[in-house]
Design a protein around this motif. Sequence first.
Motif, short mmCIF file in Angstrom:
data_model
loop_
_atom_site.label_atom_id
_atom_site.label_comp_id
_atom_site.label_asym_id
_atom_site.label_seq_id
_atom_site.Cartn_x
_atom_site.Cartn_y
_atom_site.Cartn_z
N TRP A 55 0.82 -1.22 0.00
CA TRP A 55 0.00 0.00 0.00
C TRP A 55 0.85 1.27 0.00
O TRP A 55 1.82 1.38 0.75
CB TRP A 55 -0.88 0.04 1.23
CG TRP A 55 -2.10 -0.81 1.18
CD1 TRP A 55 -2.26 -2.05 1.73
CD2 TRP A 55 -3.36 -0.49 0.56
NE1 TRP A 55 -3.54 -2.53 1.50
CE2 TRP A 55 -4.23 -1.57 0.79
CE3 TRP A 55 -3.84 0.63 -0.14
CZ2 TRP A 55 -5.54 -1.60 0.33
CZ3 TRP A 55 -5.14 0.62 -0.60
CH2 TRP A 55 -5.98 -0.49 -0.37
N VAL A 56 0.45 2.22 -0.85
CA VAL A 56 0.97 3.58 -0.76
C VAL A 56 -0.20 4.54 -0.61
O VAL A 56 -1.24 4.38 -1.26
CB VAL A 56 1.82 3.99 -1.98
CG1 VAL A 56 3.14 3.25 -2.00
CG2 VAL A 56 1.06 3.79 -3.29
N ALA A 57 -0.07 5.50 0.28
CA ALA A 57 -1.06 6.56 0.43
C ALA A 57 -0.54 7.79 -0.30
O ALA A 57 0.61 8.20 -0.08
CB ALA A 57 -1.30 6.87 1.90
N ILE A 58 -1.35 8.37 -1.17
CA ILE A 58 -0.95 9.56 -1.90
C ILE A 58 -1.82 10.72 -1.43
O ILE A 58 -3.02 10.74 -1.66
CB ILE A 58 -1.07 9.34 -3.42
CG1 ILE A 58 -0.14 8.20 -3.86
CG2 ILE A 58 -0.72 10.63 -4.18
CD1 ILE A 58 -0.15 7.91 -5.35
N LEU A 59 -1.21 11.69 -0.76
CA LEU A 59 -1.91 12.84 -0.22
C LEU A 59 -1.94 13.95 -1.28
O LEU A 59 -0.90 14.47 -1.66
CB LEU A 59 -1.25 13.34 1.06
CG LEU A 59 -1.36 12.44 2.30
CD1 LEU A 59 -0.42 11.24 2.22
CD2 LEU A 59 -1.06 13.22 3.56
N GLY A 60 -3.14 14.28 -1.74
CA GLY A 60 -3.28 15.17 -2.88
C GLY A 60 -3.38 14.35 -4.16
O GLY A 60 -2.82 14.71 -5.20
N ALA A 61 -4.11 13.24 -4.09
CA ALA A 61 -4.10 12.23 -5.14
C ALA A 61 -4.75 12.66 -6.44
O ALA A 61 -4.46 12.10 -7.50
CB ALA A 61 -4.78 10.95 -4.64
N CYS A 62 -5.64 13.64 -6.40
CA CYS A 62 -6.40 13.98 -7.61
C CYS A 62 -5.90 15.23 -8.31
O CYS A 62 -6.51 15.70 -9.26
CB CYS A 62 -7.88 14.13 -7.25
SG CYS A 62 -8.61 12.62 -6.60
N GLY A 63 -4.78 15.78 -7.85
CA GLY A 63 -4.24 16.99 -8.45
C GLY A 63 -3.33 16.71 -9.63
O GLY A 63 -3.26 15.58 -10.14
N GLY A 64 -2.60 17.74 -10.05
CA GLY A 64 -1.74 17.62 -11.23
C GLY A 64 -0.68 16.55 -11.10
O GLY A 64 -0.43 15.78 -12.03
#
Length: 347
Positions: A167-176
Amino acid sequence: MKAAIVEEFGKPIVVKDIPVPQPGYGEVLIKVIASGVCHTDLHVREGDWIVKPKLPIIPGHEGAGVIVKLGEGVTTLAVGDRVGHAWLHDSCGNCDYCLSGWETVCGKQNQTGFAANGCFAEYTVALAAYVGKIPETLSFSQAAPILCAGVTTYKALKETEAKPGQWVAILGACGGLGHVGCQYAAAMGLKVCAVDFGEDKREYALNTLGCQAFVDVKGKSAEQIVAGVKEACDGVGAHGSVILAPRPESYQQGVDMLRPMGFAVGIALPPGSFPVDIFTMILHRKTIRGSIVGTRKDLNDCLTIAGSGKVKCTVAERKLEEINEVLHEMEQGKIKGRCVLRIAADP
């Protein structure tokens, strides 16, 4: 040629005609077809970083185009080649970092659109040794965001040291940056917990970007956000986190949501600092890292992955003359995916 120029910090970028630059030894002249707009370009205009560019400067470091002229000594490229002019304009090539494949932290590097004129123009000059090669299967509009957003998140994902199936968590996943990072993670065999603001992004994250989980931060405390990510990631936490949200509190959350032996990788550059729970960091053997763009090898690798069809950027094309409107929308958080300036028609 027409170019967009920062002439004064905090003032609108000026679009005007200037002479076409000419390539020197080891350089190439690129006709820019499309150029992505990065949050860094906003910082260049505002001059709000500790380190400031010398004005006047042409911003832009996601320039995708075609070589139209070779400087003396260039033997590895040809007129007509499809190339990208990215953030790393050049480095010294002789220090320990450059010699070991870490030119991105060279103390004598120059950055495109910051220390050297960039790609918000009809033509740009790049060093032949530092351009990325764009696959024929990748359009210029799709290639542009890969030159910064793509290589930056691809490198950060590698820095998490997460393995396929983890698992990786991406904070700000829907941005550029985030929206391409989610897709690179999938291409690398990783499971993604997308973290972003607003329930309206859930469907985009799960169905368009292919993430396995989504955590909405809107109206939630830091503790609730961390608990949500841990619950999504096997009830234990993420193996790695990539911090793209430009807020100091996102850094603390990115560390707290890790399981033992996890890696938190920072990319966003908000002002300030963040507290670290030393006791937990030591006992859980957590690692905190920074990551800045990617090497030339990373750049060409991630262009190849995108060219294979595994990464598709959400792109909105705009005109060069609209650059100030685009930056205003960026400030307001109204841009989904990436804005790309269409400089010229596809050849």
